[in-house]
Write an enzyme that holds these catalytic residues in place. Sequence first.
Site, PDB file in Angstrom:
ATOM      1  N   CYS A  82      -1.777  10.439  -5.758  1.00 32.11           N
ATOM      2  CA  CYS A  82      -2.996  10.045  -5.053  1.00 32.11           C
ATOM      3  C   CYS A  82      -4.030  11.158  -5.142  1.00 32.11           C
ATOM      4  O   CYS A  82      -3.774  12.283  -4.694  1.00 32.11           O
ATOM      5  CB  CYS A  82      -2.719   9.715  -3.589  1.00 32.11           C
ATOM      6  SG  CYS A  82      -4.232   9.235  -2.718  1.00 32.11           S
TER       7      CYS A  82
ATOM      8  N   GLY B  62      -8.410   7.484   0.820  1.00 30.43           N
ATOM      9  CA  GLY B  62      -7.696   8.407   1.693  1.00 30.43           C
ATOM     10  C   GLY B  62      -6.422   7.832   2.276  1.00 30.43           C
ATOM     11  O   GLY B  62      -6.010   8.203   3.380  1.00 30.43           O
ATOM     12  N   LEU B  63      -5.791   6.920   1.540  1.00 35.70           N
ATOM     13  CA  LEU B  63      -4.504   6.331   1.934  1.00 35.70           C
ATOM     14  C   LEU B  63      -4.510   5.682   3.328  1.00 35.70           C
ATOM     15  O   LEU B  63      -3.624   5.935   4.142  1.00 35.70           O
ATOM     16  CB  LEU B  63      -3.382   7.369   1.867  1.00 35.70           C
ATOM     17  CG  LEU B  63      -2.872   7.755   0.482  1.00 35.70           C
ATOM     18  CD1 LEU B  63      -1.769   8.803   0.605  1.00 35.70           C
ATOM     19  CD2 LEU B  63      -2.352   6.538  -0.271  1.00 35.70           C
TER      20      LEU B  63
ATOM     21  N   LYS C 225       0.854  -1.184   0.000  1.00 33.60           N
ATOM     22  CA  LYS C 225       0.000   0.000   0.000  1.00 33.60           C
ATOM     23  C   LYS C 225       0.889   1.232   0.000  1.00 33.60           C
ATOM     24  O   LYS C 225       1.959   1.251   0.617  1.00 33.60           O
ATOM     25  CB  LYS C 225      -0.869  -0.013   1.264  1.00 33.60           C
ATOM     26  CG  LYS C 225      -1.724   1.213   1.468  1.00 33.60           C
ATOM     27  CD  LYS C 225      -2.855   1.281   0.473  1.00 33.60           C
ATOM     28  CE  LYS C 225      -3.754   2.486   0.760  1.00 33.60           C
ATOM     29  NZ  LYS C 225      -4.796   2.624  -0.249  1.00 33.60           N
ATOM     30  N   SER C 226       0.476   2.277  -0.686  1.00 32.00           N
ATOM     31  CA  SER C 226       1.238   3.526  -0.624  1.00 32.00           C
ATOM     32  C   SER C 226       1.238   4.024   0.821  1.00 32.00           C
ATOM     33  O   SER C 226       0.187   4.297   1.393  1.00 32.00           O
ATOM     34  CB  SER C 226       0.629   4.574  -1.549  1.00 32.00           C
ATOM     35  OG  SER C 226       0.902   4.272  -2.894  1.00 32.00           O
TER      36      SER C 226
END
Length: 328
Positions: A147, A91-92, A64-65
């Site tokens: 993003c 939303g990361l 995941k980023s």
Amino acid sequence: MATGRQGRPKATILPGERMRMDLSITIAGVKFPSCFMNASGALCMTREELLALGRSRSGAIVTKSMTVEPRDGNPEPRYYGFPGGSINSMGLPNLGYRAYAELIPELKQFGKPVIASIAGLCEDDFLTMARVINQARPDLIEVNLSCPNIPGKPQIAYDAADAERLLKRVRPLITVPMGVKLPPYFDPAHHAVMAEVIGRGHVDYLNLINSVGNGLVIDPTRDRPVIKPKGGFGGLGGALIKPVALANVRAFWKLLGGRVPIIGTGGVVQGLDAYEHVLCGASAVQVGTVLVEEGVGVFERLERELAAELNARGPRSLEATRGKLQEL
């Protein structure tokens, strides 16, 4: 040879098809056992999800980023799949870069590349994460400049000067191959400007594209958006964005003369979609929406389908296909 619609060869999946077709690829000197892998953001946040990717047929494990601090992300509902695609405003959500740095050595047990994706909320965040993640020795580091789902945080890659300044600062801190994940561009002038930035930035590979930002999908039975954050605005993925993804892959492949490997991301639902990405210049492809919808078993299906597409054409290898789109 049987043909499908519009006269294209009709791919037939035969027993053992995957065994006869070599779908391995090499990017920046790193060997991938398959050209298919997960897109950052799709079933790759937790340790359990990352281990499942390791056990799957995915050609890599893409994290995941990550951000400096752990994030819960945007409020639910924040993902919605619909016929033809998906919309999300996640939303990361992630464990924070320290947790992923600790996980990377464990993920290496599977014998496939580990790609660590970093996404700072400000420029200095990228530098903080790059130093530590580089020491954890993933096989590659992906700098996510794209993003679209953080309220109040514009996509860095839509400002060429900001993107170039960041790459100049972060590149010296990364000793493993470094890639850059870009958003979709919609004008040839923007392709050209960013290609120049990439060419000067000592970038080892590109990931094209992130989701198409700020779409809106409405539930007409309730007269409201299908997701909650940002008034219902979110990133679009899945089959409906494939033409945009293919255009970006093709544009950057041509502008950079095929010198920078490209991972094509966007609209890969079937093996034929992956074939089209490779035709446009991609070395590998990532999957997001279809992975979320089907789970990690999707990689084996996609391998069979791509092998069938290649065999239906000769057979033809990935290398012989890459960039060979016949323009009118």
